[in-house]
Scaffold this motif. Structure first.
Motif, PDB file in Angstrom:
ATOM      1  N   LEU A  64       0.981  -1.018  -0.073  1.00 60.25           N
ATOM      2  CA  LEU A  64      -0.167   0.057  -0.085  1.00 60.25           C
ATOM      3  C   LEU A  64       0.832   1.235   0.011  1.00 60.25           C
ATOM      4  O   LEU A  64       2.138   1.119   0.495  1.00 60.25           O
ATOM      5  N   THR A 450       4.381  -1.133 -13.600  1.00 65.88           N
ATOM      6  CA  THR A 450       4.894  -0.093 -12.404  1.00 65.88           C
ATOM      7  C   THR A 450       6.128   0.307 -12.823  1.00 65.88           C
ATOM      8  O   THR A 450       6.193   1.894 -12.720  1.00 65.88           O
ATOM      9  N   TRP A 468       0.432   3.877  -9.228  1.00 66.24           N
ATOM     10  CA  TRP A 468       0.931   2.768  -8.807  1.00 66.24           C
ATOM     11  C   TRP A 468       0.591   1.921  -7.778  1.00 66.24           C
ATOM     12  O   TRP A 468       1.137   0.677  -7.298  1.00 66.24           O
ATOM     13  N   ASP A 469      -0.623   2.426  -7.121  1.00 65.04           N
ATOM     14  CA  ASP A 469      -1.153   1.760  -5.875  1.00 65.04           C
ATOM     15  C   ASP A 469      -1.438   0.348  -6.262  1.00 65.04           C
ATOM     16  O   ASP A 469      -1.248  -0.650  -5.479  1.00 65.04           O
ATOM     17  N   TRP A 470      -2.570   0.336  -7.277  1.00 65.57           N
ATOM     18  CA  TRP A 470      -3.196  -1.009  -7.614  1.00 65.57           C
ATOM     19  C   TRP A 470      -2.130  -2.141  -7.919  1.00 65.57           C
ATOM     20  O   TRP A 470      -2.272  -3.289  -7.741  1.00 65.57           O
ATOM     21  N   LEU A 471      -1.135  -1.673  -8.768  1.00 61.36           N
ATOM     22  CA  LEU A 471      -0.233  -2.482  -9.139  1.00 61.36           C
ATOM     23  C   LEU A 471       0.597  -3.027  -8.310  1.00 61.36           C
ATOM     24  O   LEU A 471       0.879  -4.241  -8.099  1.00 61.36           O
ATOM     25  N   ASN A 472       1.097  -2.338  -7.250  1.00 65.02           N
ATOM     26  CA  ASN A 472       1.845  -2.816  -6.086  1.00 65.02           C
ATOM     27  C   ASN A 472       1.022  -3.816  -5.213  1.00 65.02           C
ATOM     28  O   ASN A 472       1.773  -4.716  -4.768  1.00 65.02           O
ATOM     29  N   PHE A 473      -0.357  -3.301  -5.007  1.00 64.03           N
ATOM     30  CA  PHE A 473      -0.911  -4.213  -4.224  1.00 64.03           C
ATOM     31  C   PHE A 473      -1.271  -5.788  -4.955  1.00 64.03           C
ATOM     32  O   PHE A 473      -1.011  -6.701  -4.256  1.00 64.03           O
ATOM     33  N   ILE A 474      -1.391  -5.538  -6.161  1.00 65.52           N
ATOM     34  CA  ILE A 474      -1.613  -6.999  -6.912  1.00 65.52           C
ATOM     35  C   ILE A 474      -0.204  -7.707  -6.897  1.00 65.52           C
ATOM     36  O   ILE A 474      -0.175  -8.731  -6.603  1.00 65.52           O
TER      37      ILE A 474
END
Lengths: 836, 126
Positions: A64, A450, A468-474
């Protein structure tokens, strides 16, 4: 002596007794390749688990935006240690372990030819790894990234001991890699089964041969760089500090001179696993054996011409960048040759999708994707755009996990029955594979994006809303899925030792020689010398397994010691009997004392370090003394109409080849130093050479003349011995030692009287290192000559045993060459240049 | 070893069926690569061209050196080719060595050619 034909159980019992490890805790003295190989693999997998936990911590932190679970400093330690552990403590050692375990079995040999060196390498690896990990426990781990760029890793910006832990620990571990490189090369060349010519050698052995030579050529630049940086940090010698005439970019050059070939050092054994398994699960010989050999050799060379593609953004002229860009794209050609050969084999065969094959399919998909992004990164303009972003991180993981981890798992599953005699669970294994495969792609496929969106690597947190948030989360979710898959796989591997079904002989219907042995195999591998007349001995020669277990040639020990057959390097003709050393405490003792040297340097206890270093040298010499031949017999052995000699009765053997291969590594270290010298001379902004060299050149030339006489005299002694004449041998060796000592005195005098400002100028610091390098070699050569003189006096060396001086001769010749080269390039050339 | 025997010993290294062929071509390529990079760096450091065009002293020197190396590869490849066609009774190992050596010489030549192409279009010291 003549051949005895014992009954089968009796000869096997006799061999079992000779080759057995000591029981209980005393098995620490074991040197057998099977035991040492498995120790490497198990230790490497434990380090892998630690590296994996660090990776999960990184993914948790990045899951996150704006998280502060760990601080920036701790995060820097996490990613530095993750990279270092995975590259240096897991990837290379595990593959070395597999090679150490498998190579003798595959080439039809009983052991590697320097078994105590294997054990020594293992302990160096273990202690070096533990030293590095201990820094993590203390919270003072290295935090400058796994490639330790200067000046970030220099004492100015990393004043704590973190960098020292890395430099000393990794160098310690690299001793182990070099040891493996030397002994694998020598063993593959000198102890193959009769008839196993190079053109019939299993492809895995070709891969390991090239990998071993790459270790010999690739590791010394990093060893040198680590020594220089540690000298800078501990003694203030400014090799990488601009103010003192050094250049931080020198570190990058030396590191990547090692670092890029290292990627292929990791990839080649894994590709060797692929080339071994695909024919087995396709039920047909590999397509394009010769082309694969060409591809492997091509990879070995071209991979040394890519290192600057890691440095495209540091300001190198565009034409120089273009050289490396083209070479980086060219390396895809030999890789593509191999990929197409694998695909053609699958295409032409009847593929059976057993568990190892599943991992191979995963490898093909992931590695090809990684290779393609590699070609993208070879393009200079694209490289500039994504440099130091998560795109590079994703590419690296596709190449390394795809190119190493997936084949490794395939190989572990494939050779598991050989180790345990049991089969793994197919269903648990499939769960493990699919979770790993899906989790891996979820983590790293998205990471390309990302990176393209601009997220730099190595930032411990990031602002929300940058895309970048959702990419890092997944990616983080994928990371945990992958971790689950890996855990299930490792659990399966572990549980099978208890619950796995007993395996039939040759459970995969394989074609290579290791499956000709009983499961699990005896310590001596083959009771008698196997004969091979095909690339697929188990498919083409129906009786090879029975013949290898029968009471025939070599099925009893002629000397009462561990013996192996020595064959010629090309055509594998039976040439001699090799006496191999047995269980020993020397490797553990020497590694322990070297660990004391390492820890003393870390604690800045230089007196203790010097004392321990002297003890270590003493122990190593004692070890060499004990390993030296004792005259068991001066007569040849007659085996099935062939007259064979023990290696000590001849003038050539594995020890001599080992010395030459070690000197090759040494030469690369020296050439790296020479490169550093010329690099600083031509590129360092504040380099200052002197008009009148501080070193008295006339004294150096005089020293060179004495050295030339010494080396010439030693060479004469060796030729005389080879001709069967040992007249005045002791006197001549003493004369060599005396002139050698005179040379040392002269060189030592030069070193003492020369006013070198080694903390003030990079020029003088390099000269100091060169003089110390020369002095070290001179002392070693003289010490070994003195030991030979004593051995002549005791009757261990002479007309009947002329071998040992032939092993030392290359050292004298090497030292003579580097001495004159150093005098010319480090001392005379700068004076001539200044004069013009 | 007598002088003649020593000469024979050295000569056998250059036979197309000697395993040194496995590394000879690519060793020459490595040497070429190092010399090109070093010559460029030293040339730009000590004798930088006056103009930023391909017409300077460094570019023709690099190209000439490449040409010489290509010539060497051609000779080596031709020798291997002729040997593989005309030599009688070659063993499995010898045939393998000659063919692998030939392919490696050709691939090394190709790598040299590809690596030298940028010299034709890029200014050396920019």
């Amino acid at each position: 002596m003549t051949e005895h034909h014992n009954s089968a159980p009796a000869h096997q019992q006799h061999l079992t007794q000779i080759w057995a490890n000591l029981p209980g805790w005393r098995s620490l003295a074991a040197v057998n390749h099977g035991t040492i190989g498995l120790r490497f693999i198990v230790t490497g997998m434990l380090f892998f688990l630690i590296g994996g936990v660090l990776a999960m911590l990184i993914r948790t932190q990045l899951a996150l935006a704006e998280q502060t679970i760990v601080s920036a400093e701790v995060y820097a330690q996490l990613f530095s240690m993750h990279g270092s552990v995975m590259m240096f403590l897991f990837a290379i050692p595990v593959l070395e372990g597999i090679a150490i375990y498998l190579i003798p079995k595959m080439i039809g040999s009983r052991d590697l030819l320097f078994p105590r060196l294997s054990a020594f390498g293992y302990f160096c690896y273990l202690f070096g790894g533990l030293i590095i990990l201990f820094s993590l426990v203390l919270g003072i781990a290295p935090a400058s990234g796994w490639f330790m760029y200067t000046p970030l890793s220099s004492s100015e910006f990393s004043p704590g001991p973190g960098s020292d832990f890395w430099l000393l620990g990794i160098t310690f571990v690299e001793i182990s890699a070099l040891a493996a490189g030397v002994e694998l090369t020598v063993s593959i060349l000198s102890s193959r089964a009769r008839g196993m010519t190079l053109s019939r050698m299993p492809l895995f052995c070709w891969y390991i041969l090239v990998m071993a030579m790459m270790i010999v050529f690739g590791f010394p630049p990093l060893i040198l760089a680590s020594i220089l940086l540690e000298l800078e940090r501990a003694a203030g010698m400014p090799f990488f500090a601009v103010a003192g005439g050094g250049d931080p970019l020198l570190w990058q050059h030396l590191f990547w001179l090692f670092g890029h070939p290292e990627v292929y050092i990791i990839f080649l054994p894994a590709a060797g696993i692929v080339s071994t398994l695909i024919p087995v699960f396709s039920g047909r010989p590999i397509v394009g054996y010769r082309w694969i050999v060409i591809g492997v050799i091509l990879t070995g060379f071209i991979s040394f011409g890519l290192w600057v593609h890691h440095m495209f953004t540091v300001g190198i002229p565009q034409l120089a960048q273009a050289f490396f860009s083209v070479a980086s794209m060219l390396v895809a050609v030999p890789t593509a040759i191999q990929v197409f050969a694998w695909l053609a084999t699958l295409w032409r065969g009847n593929v059976v999708f057993r568990l190892p094959m599943l991992w191979l399919c995963g490898f093909l998909v992931v590695f090809v994707c990684g290779g393609l992004t590699g070609v993208m990164l070879a393009l200079v303009p694209f490289n500039w755009q994504v440099h130091d972003t998560h795109f590079v991180v994703a590419h690296m993981h596709y190449v390394l996990v795809g190119g190493m981890f997936f084949p490794l798992m395939a190989g572990l599953y494939y050779w598991l029955p050989l180790v345990s005699g049991r089969m793994p669970s197919d269903s648990i294994g499939r769960w493990g594979f699919w979770l790993t495969f899906i989790g891996f792609n979820l983590t790293f496929l998205l990471m390309h994006l990302t990176g393209l969106l601009g997220m730099p690597r190595r930032i411990y947190t990031y602002e929300a809303g940058l895309g970048w948030d959702w990419l890092n989360f997944i990616s983080s979710i994928g990371g945990f899925i992958m971790a689950t898959g890996v855990a299930i796989t490792l659990l399966d591997l572990l549980l099978h030792f208890r619950f796995g079904k007993h395996s039939a002989a040759n459970p995969w219907q394989a074609d290579t020689l290791e499956w000709a042995m009983p499961l699990p195999p005896p310590q001596y591998n083959f009771a008698s010398l196997p004969t091979v007349n095909s690339r697929q001995p188990l498919w083409q020669q129906a009786d090879v397994a029975e013949a290898a277990a029968a009471a025939a040639e070599f099925s009893h020990s002629y000397s009462g010691l561990r013996e192996n057959w020595g064959t010629t390097p090309l055509n594998a003709r039976l040439a001699k009997i090799l006496c191999l050393p047995g269980n020993s405490w020397w490797p553990l003792r020497c590694a322990l004392v070297l660990a004391v040297v390492c820890i003393s340097l870390l604690c800045r206890q230089y007196g203790l370090a010097a004392l321990a270093a002297v003890i270590a040298v003493g122990l190593l010499l004692c070890w060499s003394w004990q390993n030296g031949a004792r005259l068991l017999s001066d007569k040849p052995v007659i085996t099935q109409n062939t007259e064979l000699r023990f290696d000590y009765q001849t003038t050539d053997g594995p020890g001599r080849i080992g010395m030459i291969v070690s000197l090759l590594a040494n030469a690369v270290l020296y050439m790296s130093l020479l490169f550093g010298w010329f690099y600083l001379w031509t590129a360092a902004p504040l380099w200052s050479s002197v008009q009148q060299g501080p070193v008295p050149v006339s004294a150096l030339v005089a020293g060179g003349v004495i050295l030339t006489v010494t080396a010439w005299q030693f060479n004469r002694v060796c030729r005389q011995l080879a001709n069967g004449d040992d007249t005045a041998l002791l006197r001549r060796l003493c004369y060599c030692a005396a002139t050698g000592i005179t040379h040392i005195a002269l060189l030592g005098g030069v070193f003492v009287v020369t006013p070198l400002q080694y903390t003030g100028s990079a020029h003088d610091a390099v000269i100091t290192v060169v003089l110390l390098y020369l002095l070290g070699h001179a002392c070693l050569a003289v010490l070994l000559t003195l030991l030979q003189a004593i051995r002549v006096r005791l009757g261990y060396v002479g007309r009947s045993a002329p071998y040992e001086p032939q092993v030392i001769k290359p050292l004298w010749l090497y030292y003579l060459a580097v001495y004159w080269l150093s005098t010319a390039l480090f001392f005379l050339l700068p004076l001539g240049w200044s004069a013009t | 070893m007598t002088g003649q025997a020593a000469e024979q010993g050295i000569k056998r290294f250059f036979r197309p069926d000697h395993p040194v062929q496995f590394v000879l071509g690519l060793a020459i390529w490595s040497l070429w690569f190092v010399v090109m990079y070093a010559a460029l760096s030293v040339g730009c450091g000590f004798f930088p061209p006056v103009t930023e065009t391909v017409f300077n002293l460094i570019t023709p020197t690099l190209l000439l050196f490449t040409l010489l190396i290509m010539l060497l590869f051609t000779v080596l490849a031709l020798r291997s080719w002729r040997y593989s066609r005309h030599a009688q009774n070659l063993s499995h190992m010898q045939r393998f060595t000659v063919r692998v050596g030939l392919a490696l010489h050709l691939l090394a030549a190709l790598a040299t050619l590809a690596g030298a192409l940028p010299v034709l279009v890029l200014s050396p010291c920019v």
